[in-house]
Scaffold this motif. Structure first.
Motif, PDB file in Angstrom:
ATOM      1  N   ASP A 159      -4.868 -13.914 -42.425  1.00  0.00           N
ATOM      2  CA  ASP A 159      -5.642 -12.795 -41.817  1.00  0.00           C
ATOM      3  C   ASP A 159      -4.817 -11.643 -41.766  1.00  0.00           C
ATOM      4  O   ASP A 159      -4.597 -11.475 -40.657  1.00  0.00           O
ATOM      5  N   TYR A 160      -4.876 -10.638 -42.481  1.00  0.00           N
ATOM      6  CA  TYR A 160      -3.780  -9.681 -42.186  1.00  0.00           C
ATOM      7  C   TYR A 160      -4.570  -8.556 -41.097  1.00  0.00           C
ATOM      8  O   TYR A 160      -4.028  -8.252 -40.177  1.00  0.00           O
ATOM      9  N   GLY A 161      -5.689  -8.548 -41.005  1.00  0.00           N
ATOM     10  CA  GLY A 161      -6.398  -7.749 -40.087  1.00  0.00           C
ATOM     11  C   GLY A 161      -6.154  -8.494 -38.721  1.00  0.00           C
ATOM     12  O   GLY A 161      -5.921  -7.381 -37.832  1.00  0.00           O
ATOM     13  N   VAL A 164      -9.241  -1.293 -34.028  1.00  0.00           N
ATOM     14  CA  VAL A 164      -8.970  -2.556 -33.803  1.00  0.00           C
ATOM     15  C   VAL A 164     -10.100  -3.468 -34.301  1.00  0.00           C
ATOM     16  O   VAL A 164      -9.803  -4.653 -34.488  1.00  0.00           O
ATOM     17  N   LEU A 165     -11.264  -2.981 -33.788  1.00  0.00           N
ATOM     18  CA  LEU A 165     -12.373  -3.718 -34.188  1.00  0.00           C
ATOM     19  C   LEU A 165     -12.403  -4.100 -35.768  1.00  0.00           C
ATOM     20  O   LEU A 165     -12.868  -5.168 -36.139  1.00  0.00           O
ATOM     21  N   VAL A 166     -12.284  -2.986 -36.465  1.00  0.00           N
ATOM     22  CA  VAL A 166     -12.367  -2.911 -37.901  1.00  0.00           C
ATOM     23  C   VAL A 166     -11.374  -3.991 -38.394  1.00  0.00           C
ATOM     24  O   VAL A 166     -11.556  -4.936 -39.280  1.00  0.00           O
ATOM     25  N   PHE A 167      -9.932  -4.162 -37.869  1.00  0.00           N
ATOM     26  CA  PHE A 167      -9.234  -5.048 -38.140  1.00  0.00           C
ATOM     27  C   PHE A 167      -9.503  -6.519 -37.918  1.00  0.00           C
ATOM     28  O   PHE A 167      -9.462  -7.289 -38.721  1.00  0.00           O
ATOM     29  N   PHE A 168     -10.015  -6.519 -36.733  1.00  0.00           N
ATOM     30  CA  PHE A 168     -10.683  -7.957 -36.333  1.00  0.00           C
ATOM     31  C   PHE A 168     -11.754  -8.601 -37.082  1.00  0.00           C
ATOM     32  O   PHE A 168     -11.605  -9.848 -37.537  1.00  0.00           O
ATOM     33  N   PHE A 169     -12.427  -7.955 -37.509  1.00  0.00           N
ATOM     34  CA  PHE A 169     -13.841  -8.160 -38.320  1.00  0.00           C
ATOM     35  C   PHE A 169     -13.592  -7.983 -39.861  1.00  0.00           C
ATOM     36  O   PHE A 169     -14.376  -8.331 -40.624  1.00  0.00           O
ATOM     37  N   ARG A 203     -11.923  -9.699 -42.319  1.00  0.00           N
ATOM     38  CA  ARG A 203     -11.981 -10.814 -43.395  1.00  0.00           C
ATOM     39  C   ARG A 203     -13.368 -10.993 -43.248  1.00  0.00           C
ATOM     40  O   ARG A 203     -13.944 -11.252 -44.487  1.00  0.00           O
ATOM     41  N   ARG A 204     -14.199 -11.144 -42.161  1.00  0.00           N
ATOM     42  CA  ARG A 204     -15.585 -11.361 -42.292  1.00  0.00           C
ATOM     43  C   ARG A 204     -16.533 -10.316 -43.201  1.00  0.00           C
ATOM     44  O   ARG A 204     -17.331 -10.739 -43.924  1.00  0.00           O
ATOM     45  N   LEU A 205     -16.018  -8.927 -43.014  1.00  0.00           N
ATOM     46  CA  LEU A 205     -17.005  -8.016 -43.564  1.00  0.00           C
ATOM     47  C   LEU A 205     -16.650  -7.425 -44.888  1.00  0.00           C
ATOM     48  O   LEU A 205     -17.217  -7.376 -45.769  1.00  0.00           O
ATOM     49  N   PHE A 206     -15.083  -7.767 -45.473  1.00  0.00           N
ATOM     50  CA  PHE A 206     -14.718  -7.141 -46.356  1.00  0.00           C
ATOM     51  C   PHE A 206     -13.934  -8.221 -47.309  1.00  0.00           C
ATOM     52  O   PHE A 206     -13.086  -7.697 -48.248  1.00  0.00           O
ATOM     53  N   ASN A 207     -13.881  -9.415 -47.177  1.00  0.00           N
ATOM     54  CA  ASN A 207     -13.045 -10.199 -47.541  1.00  0.00           C
ATOM     55  C   ASN A 207     -13.319 -10.274 -49.103  1.00  0.00           C
ATOM     56  O   ASN A 207     -12.200 -10.493 -49.958  1.00  0.00           O
ATOM     57  N   HIS A 208     -14.423 -10.123 -49.740  1.00  0.00           N
ATOM     58  CA  HIS A 208     -14.726 -10.323 -50.997  1.00  0.00           C
ATOM     59  C   HIS A 208     -14.736  -9.010 -51.770  1.00  0.00           C
ATOM     60  O   HIS A 208     -15.195  -8.721 -53.023  1.00  0.00           O
ATOM     61  N   GLN A 209     -14.386  -7.702 -50.913  1.00  0.00           N
ATOM     62  CA  GLN A 209     -14.309  -6.562 -51.744  1.00  0.00           C
ATOM     63  C   GLN A 209     -13.175  -6.101 -52.150  1.00  0.00           C
ATOM     64  O   GLN A 209     -12.104  -6.511 -51.749  1.00  0.00           O
ATOM     65  N   SER A 210     -13.214  -5.349 -53.303  1.00  0.00           N
ATOM     66  CA  SER A 210     -12.014  -4.964 -54.075  1.00  0.00           C
ATOM     67  C   SER A 210     -11.134  -3.876 -53.348  1.00  0.00           C
ATOM     68  O   SER A 210     -12.113  -3.253 -52.462  1.00  0.00           O
TER      69      SER A 210
END
Length: 380
Positions: free
Chosen positions: A128-130, A250-255, A257-264
Motif C-alpha cells: 500500500d504505497y499511500g 496525509v489523510l488522502v495517502f492513508f485512505f 487504497r480504500r477510496l481509489f484502489n480501482h481507479q485508473s
C-alpha cells in the motif's frame, strides 16, 4: 538485519522528509547567517533548484535494474552526508556555491530512487504505497514545526547541525536489507534511457499533465504567505494553513487504497486537474480565513491525488523497464523544473496582479484535465 519493505521504505521517507523539512523552509535562513545578501541567496537557491532537476535526471537514469536501487540509495545518502558536512568548514562564496551545487546534485536523486523502490514493491508485493508515503508527510510537518522553535533558541547555525543529524539517520537507515529483495526478474528488460522514453507519445502526455498540475503550486509555494499577510492573516495562521494542507495530504495517502484502489491513473489525474481549477480560482478571490481553510483541504487532491496518479501510472500502467526513467523524468520535470519555471512567471506578475496571479495557476488545470482524459496504459 532485515526489514519488511513497507517498514524499510516508511523509515526512508521519514528520514528524507525530516531533512527536507529543515532544508526547504530553513536553508535560506542558514545562508543569511553566512552574511549573504537576499540577492545572493536567491541566486544560490535558484541554481540549487536547477541542479536538483539535473541530479534527478542524469543520476537516477543511470540505474538500469531494480536490484541497483538500494546500493544507489546507500551511496548517495553517504555522499550527501559528507557533502553537507563540508558546510562546517570556514565558508567563502566559491566554496559555498560549490557545496550547494554538489549537495543539490546528490540529494535530489534520493526522492525518485525511493519512489522507484516503492513502485517496484507495489508491483512485486501489492504494498500500500499511500500508507508508506504518508510517514514522509508527517515527518515534514513535525520537523518544519520543530525547527521554528529550535532556530529561535539556538539561531541559524542549528539548521546545519539538525540537517546533518537527519542525513546521518538517512544513511544508517539504508544499511539494513529488505526481506523481499528488489528485483525485475531474470527476463526483465534493462531500463530505457530517458531520451528514448520521451519518444513515446503517451508518456509525453503523462509528463505534460503532471507538469501542469504540480507546476500550478508555484504561486502557493512562493507567494501564499505574502498574499495572506496582505489580507491581514498572521504568519502563525499562515503556517497553520500550510500544516492543515499537509494533514489533508496525509489523510488522502492513508485512505488512498480504500477510496481509489480501482481507479485508473487517468481518473486520478483528471480529479486532481479539476481540483487545481477549483482550488486556485477560489484562492484568487478568497478573503476570509474560513474560505482558505476549505480551499486548503483541496491540497489532498491537487498534490496527493496527483502524486498517487503518477505512481499508479508508473507502477501499474507502464512496462516495468520504463519505471526508473519515468520516475526520474517525473521528479526532474514536474517536481522541479515546472515549479521553478512557474515560480519565475508568478514572481514577475505578483506585484501587479496580487492574488489574481492564482488564476494563472488555475488555468493550468484546464489543459491537464483535457489531456488526462486521453491517458491510456502502455503494455509490455
Amino acid at each position: 538485519m532485515t526489514l519488511r519493505p513497507s517498514i524499510w521504505l516508511s523509515l526512508f521517507y521519514v528520514h528524507f522528509f525530516l531533512g527536507w523539512g529543515i532544508y526547504l523552509p530553513f536553508w535560506s535562513l542558514w545562508l543569511k547567517g553566512q552574511s549573504l545578501t537576499p540577492a545572493l541567496i536567491g541566486i544560490i537557491l535558484g541554481l540549487a533548484q536547477g541542479t536538483r532537476a539535473l541530479g534527478s535526471l542524469f543520476i537516477t537514469t543511470r540505474i538500469k535494474r531494480s536490484e541497483q536501487l538500494m546500493p544507489a540509495s546507500r551511496l548517495l545518502a553517504l555522499a550527501t552526508l559528507l557533502t553537507f558536512a563540508g558546510f562546517l568548514l570556514p565558508q567563502s562564496l566559491p566554496l559555498l556555491l560549490g557545496l550547494t551545487l554538489v549537495s543539490s546534485l546528490l540529494y535530489s536523486p534520493l526522492m525518485p530512487i525511493s519512489d522507484a523502490m516503492a513502485t517496484r514493491m507495489v508491483a512485486q508485493t501489492g504494498m500500500d504505497y499511500g500508507k508508506v508515503r504518508l510517514w514522509g508527510s508527517v515527518a515534514f510537518v513535525l520537523m518544519s514545526t520543530a525547527m521554528g522553535y529550535i532556530t529561535g533558541l539556538w539561531g541559524s547555525q542549528a539548521v546545519l547541525w539538525c540537517l546533518l543529524a537527519t542525513q546521518l539517520l538517512m544513511f544508517v537507515g539504508t544499511l539494513p536489507a529488505m526481506t523481499e529483495p528488489l528485483t525485475d526478474g531474470p527476463k526483465a528488460r534493462p531500463a530505457l534511457p530517458w531520451t528514448q522514453l520521451l519518444k513515446e507519445p503517451m508518456l509525453r502526455r503523462f509528463l505534460l499533465i503532471i507538469m501542469a498540475i504540480q507546476g500550478s503550486h508555484a504561486a502557493y509555494y512562493g507567494f501564499s504567505v505574502i498574499h495572506w499577510e496582505r489580507l491581514g492573516i498572521s504568519a502563525a495562521t499562515s503556517g497553520a494553513l500550510w500544516s492543515w494542507g499537509v494533514v489533508v495530504e496525509v489523510l488522502v495517502f492513508f485512505f488512498a487504497r480504500r477510496l481509489f484502489n480501482h481507479q485508473s491513473a487517468a481518473t486520478l489525474l483528471s480529479l486532481a486537474a479539476g481540483a487545481v481549477l477549483l482550488r486556485w480560482t477560489g484562492t484568487a478571490f478568497a478573503t476570509e480565513l474560513w474560505q482558505l481553510v476549505i480551499l486548503q483541504s483541496l491540497h489532498g487532491f491537487t498534490f496527493s491525488l496527483a502524486h498517487l496518479g503518477a505512481i499508479r501510472f508508473i507502477s501499474k500502467e507502464l512496462p516495468s523497464h520504463y519505471g526508473v526513467g519515468t520516475q526520474a523524468l517525473y521528479s526532474a520535470l514536474a517536481l522541479s523544473l515546472a515549479v521553478a519555471a512557474m515560480m519565475l512567471v508568478t514572481g514577475a506578475l505578483f506585484d501587479s496582479l496580487g492574488g489574481l496571479v492564482f488564476l494563472l495557476m488555475a488555468a493550468l488545470g484546464l489543459p491537464a484535465w483535457w489531456l488526462a482524459r486521453g491517458l491510456k496504459p502502455l503494455s509490455e
